[in-house]
Design a protein around this motif. Structure first.
Motif, PDB file in Angstrom:
ATOM      1  N   ILE A 165      28.866  50.423  28.505  1.00 33.91           N
ATOM      2  CA  ILE A 165      29.577  50.708  29.739  1.00 33.91           C
ATOM      3  C   ILE A 165      30.591  49.585  29.898  1.00 33.91           C
ATOM      4  O   ILE A 165      30.254  48.400  29.784  1.00 33.91           O
ATOM      5  CB  ILE A 165      28.612  50.755  30.937  1.00 33.91           C
ATOM      6  N   ARG A 166      31.852  49.939  30.143  1.00 38.24           N
ATOM      7  CA  ARG A 166      32.937  48.958  30.054  1.00 38.24           C
ATOM      8  C   ARG A 166      33.091  48.127  31.330  1.00 38.24           C
ATOM      9  O   ARG A 166      32.770  48.570  32.433  1.00 38.24           O
ATOM     10  CB  ARG A 166      34.267  49.663  29.760  1.00 38.24           C
ATOM     11  N   ASN A 167      33.614  46.955  31.113  1.00 35.04           N
ATOM     12  CA  ASN A 167      33.988  46.075  32.224  1.00 35.04           C
ATOM     13  C   ASN A 167      35.390  46.488  32.683  1.00 35.04           C
ATOM     14  O   ASN A 167      36.389  46.113  32.064  1.00 35.04           O
ATOM     15  CB  ASN A 167      33.974  44.621  31.739  1.00 35.04           C
ATOM     16  N   HIS A 168      35.451  47.251  33.768  1.00 35.05           N
ATOM     17  CA  HIS A 168      36.739  47.821  34.185  1.00 35.05           C
ATOM     18  C   HIS A 168      37.355  47.078  35.376  1.00 35.05           C
ATOM     19  O   HIS A 168      38.401  47.488  35.883  1.00 35.05           O
ATOM     20  CB  HIS A 168      36.572  49.297  34.546  1.00 35.05           C
ATOM     21  N   GLU A 169      36.704  45.984  35.824  1.00 34.92           N
ATOM     22  CA  GLU A 169      37.207  45.238  36.963  1.00 34.92           C
ATOM     23  C   GLU A 169      37.830  43.926  36.479  1.00 34.92           C
ATOM     24  O   GLU A 169      37.134  43.089  35.889  1.00 34.92           O
ATOM     25  CB  GLU A 169      36.075  44.968  37.950  1.00 34.92           C
ATOM     26  N   PRO A 170      39.138  43.726  36.702  1.00 43.55           N
ATOM     27  CA  PRO A 170      39.853  42.581  36.130  1.00 43.55           C
ATOM     28  C   PRO A 170      39.200  41.226  36.394  1.00 43.55           C
ATOM     29  O   PRO A 170      39.089  40.400  35.475  1.00 43.55           O
ATOM     30  CB  PRO A 170      41.246  42.665  36.773  1.00 43.55           C
ATOM     31  N   GLU A 171      38.762  40.964  37.606  1.00 44.27           N
ATOM     32  CA  GLU A 171      38.208  39.647  37.908  1.00 44.27           C
ATOM     33  C   GLU A 171      36.872  39.418  37.201  1.00 44.27           C
ATOM     34  O   GLU A 171      36.572  38.312  36.761  1.00 44.27           O
ATOM     35  CB  GLU A 171      38.052  39.468  39.426  1.00 44.27           C
ATOM     36  N   ILE A 172      36.076  40.464  37.083  1.00 42.97           N
ATOM     37  CA  ILE A 172      34.815  40.336  36.343  1.00 42.97           C
ATOM     38  C   ILE A 172      35.107  40.117  34.865  1.00 42.97           C
ATOM     39  O   ILE A 172      34.460  39.310  34.194  1.00 42.97           O
ATOM     40  CB  ILE A 172      33.933  41.589  36.557  1.00 42.97           C
ATOM     41  N   MET A 173      36.121  40.808  34.368  1.00 40.51           N
ATOM     42  CA  MET A 173      36.500  40.655  32.969  1.00 40.51           C
ATOM     43  C   MET A 173      37.004  39.237  32.694  1.00 40.51           C
ATOM     44  O   MET A 173      36.618  38.600  31.700  1.00 40.51           O
ATOM     45  CB  MET A 173      37.569  41.686  32.605  1.00 40.51           C
ATOM     46  N   LEU A 174      37.822  38.717  33.561  1.00 35.84           N
ATOM     47  CA  LEU A 174      38.348  37.358  33.383  1.00 35.84           C
ATOM     48  C   LEU A 174      37.215  36.330  33.428  1.00 35.84           C
ATOM     49  O   LEU A 174      37.195  35.373  32.650  1.00 35.84           O
ATOM     50  CB  LEU A 174      39.389  37.063  34.453  1.00 35.84           C
ATOM     51  N   LYS A 175      36.264  36.527  34.316  1.00 36.27           N
ATOM     52  CA  LYS A 175      35.133  35.618  34.414  1.00 36.27           C
ATOM     53  C   LYS A 175      34.259  35.698  33.170  1.00 36.27           C
ATOM     54  O   LYS A 175      33.803  34.666  32.648  1.00 36.27           O
ATOM     55  CB  LYS A 175      34.310  35.956  35.658  1.00 36.27           C
ATOM     56  N   ALA A 176      34.044  36.903  32.665  1.00 37.99           N
ATOM     57  CA  ALA A 176      33.227  37.080  31.465  1.00 37.99           C
ATOM     58  C   ALA A 176      33.851  36.355  30.279  1.00 37.99           C
ATOM     59  O   ALA A 176      33.157  35.692  29.501  1.00 37.99           O
ATOM     60  CB  ALA A 176      33.055  38.563  31.165  1.00 37.99           C
ATOM     61  N   PHE A 177      35.172  36.467  30.135  1.00 36.35           N
ATOM     62  CA  PHE A 177      35.855  35.786  29.032  1.00 36.35           C
ATOM     63  C   PHE A 177      35.888  34.278  29.258  1.00 36.35           C
ATOM     64  O   PHE A 177      35.842  33.498  28.309  1.00 36.35           O
ATOM     65  CB  PHE A 177      37.265  36.347  28.862  1.00 36.35           C
ATOM     66  N   GLU A 178      35.964  33.851  30.495  1.00 30.72           N
ATOM     67  CA  GLU A 178      35.954  32.417  30.801  1.00 30.72           C
ATOM     68  C   GLU A 178      34.664  31.767  30.306  1.00 30.72           C
ATOM     69  O   GLU A 178      34.682  30.673  29.719  1.00 30.72           O
ATOM     70  CB  GLU A 178      36.096  32.206  32.307  1.00 30.72           C
TER      71      GLU A 178
END
Length: 594
Positions: A486-499
């Motif tokens: 299931i994809r990470n479709h929320e930009p802020e959650i995605m940025l935090k995950a990559f951080e």
């Protein structure tokens, strides 16, 4: 009559006796029985026997032509007679008495036999792949692949999915393997990447409002070959769905897999429904996240039993036990053989005990076990007379790898292994992150575009190694067929995950600009999966090596021996592409070594 054939080589039957026919095909085999030639003529559709007598116009030509020569023959269909019928051949009731012969394509001396397995090596087979594909087994595998792909397309459309294409020339992406790159002539100094998977594009389809997408997608990864992985390129059934949770993805894919393996599996039983096994449970019970459930044995974590033990081989280590029932009739050779197998997997040895009729334990380590140890092992493992127990001790990952392999091998040798079945499962609840043992760096363990199960809250509050992701794999008979999420479709959650994985905001914004921009204009929750077509066919064809189901694969060094790829470019072409080569420094290693 048609210039080349009135019938195919697999078409003629007893009802055609007396007919004048024209056939074209390859000279598969030839036998001289008392001056009469019996010739097997082969084409795509099958095999038919020709008979040529010394007074036949084409006798002399057929007697001299080399195997695999392509010929056209005119002749008459005659009955073989009941005593000469070949029941293993579809055309086995008849043969064709040869009249005229025309050579359509002469064949040179063959580098290996086509009509039999002469043990030729894989490199030679790949060099002459066009000949190798004429062999019955290879021809059958490729036709199976064609039928499977056609069935996939039909079934996916019936399930409400729409087939769409995605670009081949794209940008680099951190999918976990090296990209193949393509220089851009019109943009000097810049490169395209061939897609490791259509990951971002299929997600963008969902953002664009297309609800159910699929594609038989070519994927390109610069990685080493394995028995179940072909270097260079492979094909996957790429799937994405909008407004779904994990189970919504499972339902159509499980239905598809069940139908495919039932239809093309040759009558073998197929698991239904697929069990859901959490990743950590799979590691403990089976030693890996690709469990072969045909092996009807499970590992048991018994580390706590020996935490304070004086038995140095187990104390302070991770300890896994493998109970094996019904071993009373097994000789010492069975135990020694499994010990040798464990050593081949990297173990220093394999400790074991066996349970006697009176419940006492015997074996190399029995004397080191206390009464409390024995009592707890008996209770925990459900030990009875005739049981044997094998032990592995060491670091978690090392023990898992070794004992996972021993589990399957012990099941095979002790009669606890199912044959002729397809045992599927879903592996779920993968950890979002893992730690690099060498650098200590936190990195993504699976797919970087996955949604963490606890969303932003878990990313901010939990130890990264405790965060689970909405990620899942399909496994069949110990082979991973597919990964999905299931994809990470929320930009802020995605940025935090990559951080957390060490990517700063600017890098992520730059590398995934198209996807992030799209997500900021309203993205639906979505998820998908991508079963490997090559691996599906490999299992259905019962082939141990994936290259046996691919028409023109690269060899283990990612070389196309038939076409001579990869090749060098001349200076004019390099100049046109604005490329200057830097020769590698000699390392003293031989060609093909790394």
């Amino acid at each position: 009559m048609h210039r080349y054939r009135s019938h195919t080589c697999g078409e003629l039957r007893a009802t055609d006796v007396g007919s004048d026919v024209r056939l074209s095909g390859w000279l598969h085999n030839r036998r001289d029985l008392g001056g009469i030639l019996f010739i097997d003529l082969r084409d795509h559709y099958g095999l038919v026997q020709l008979v040529a007598r010394p007074d036949t116009p084409g006798f002399e030509a057929l007697d001299k032509l080399s195997k695999e020569t392509v010929v056209r023959i005119d002749g008459k269909v005659i009955s073989r007679g009941a005593e000469n019928v070949n029941p293993e051949l579809a055309t086995g009731e008849i043969e064709v008495e040869v009249g005229e012969v025309e050579v359509l394509g002469a064949a040179q001396q063959l580098p290996f036999q086509i009509n039999q397995d002469d043990g030729v090596g894989e490199e030679r087979r790949l060099e002459y792949r066009f000949l190798d594909l004429r062999r019955e087994r290879m021809h059958r595998n490729i036709m199976l692949r064609s039928a499977v792909v056609a069935a996939i397309r039909s079934k996916m459309v019936a399930l409400g999915f729409n087939e769409m294409a995605t670009p081949i020339l794209t940008a680099t992406s951190p999918e976990g393997a090296r990209d193949f790159v393509v220089p851009s002539r019109l943009n000097p100094g810049k490169f395209y990447a061939l897609p490791q998977a259509p990951q971002q594009f299929k997600q963008l389809f969902m953002v664009s409002g297309f609800d159910r997408y699929f594609q038989i997608a070519p994927c390109f990864r610069d990685e080493d070959a394995r028995a179940d992985r072909s270097p260079g390129e492979f094909y996957q059934l790429d799937v994405e769905m909008s407004f779904v949770e994990q189970e919504d993805v499972f339902q159509p894919i499980e239905k598809l897999m069940t139908e495919l393996f039932t239809e093309f599996g040759g009558g073998r039983e197929v698991t239904s429904p697929f069990p859901r096994i959490p990743f950590r449970e799979s590691m403990l019970k089976y030693g890996n996240d690709k469990p072969d459930l045909r092996a009807q044995l499970e590992l048991v974590d018994i580390t706590d039993i020996f935490e304070d033990s004086d038995f140095k081989a187990f104390a302070g280590k991770h300890v896994r036990a493998l109970p094996v029932p019904d071993t009373a009739s097994q000789s010492r050779k069975f135990f020694d053989g499994l010990g040798e197998y464990a050593v081949e997997q990297g173990a220093k040895g394999l400790a074991w005990v066996r349970v006697a009729e009176d419940g006492t334990l015997s074996g190399p380590i029995a004397k080191f076990l206390t009464e409390a140890n024995v009592a707890e092992l008996t209770k925990r493992l459900g030990l009875e007379a005739g049981h044997a127990v094998f032990f592995g001790a060491g670091e978690f990952d090392e023990v898992s790898k070794i004992m996972g392999a021993v589990r399957v091998e012990a099941a095979k040798r002790a009669g606890h292994f199912e044959e002729n079945v397809f045992r599927f499962c879903w592996i779920v609840d993968f950890p979002m992150y893992e730690k690099d043992e060498d650098t200590g760096k936190i990195d993504f363990s699976h797919n970087p575009f996955s949604m963490p199960q606890g969303g932003m809250k878990d990313l901010e509050e939990k130890d990264p190694l405790d965060i689970l992701a909405w990620q899942y794999d399909i496994v069949c008979n110990g082979i991973e067929l597919s990964s999905g999420a299931i994809r990470n479709h929320e930009p802020e959650i995605m940025l935090k995950a990559f951080e957390i994985a060490g990517y700063d905001r600017d890098t992520v914004e730059h590398e995934f600009a198209g996807m992030l921009r799209a997500f900021r204009f309203g993205a639906p929750p979505h998820g998908g999966i991508a079963p490997g077509v090559d691996r599906i066919v490999m299992l259905l064809a019962d082939e141990p090596n994936i290259r046996e189901t691919i028409s023109f694969p690269l060899n283990q060094n990612a070389q196309d021996l038939m076409m001579g790829a990869p090749t060098e470019l001349d200076e004019s072409r390099l100049k046109e592409l604005n490329i200057a080569l830097r020769k590698p420094v000699a390392s003293g290693k031989g060609e093909g070594e790394k």
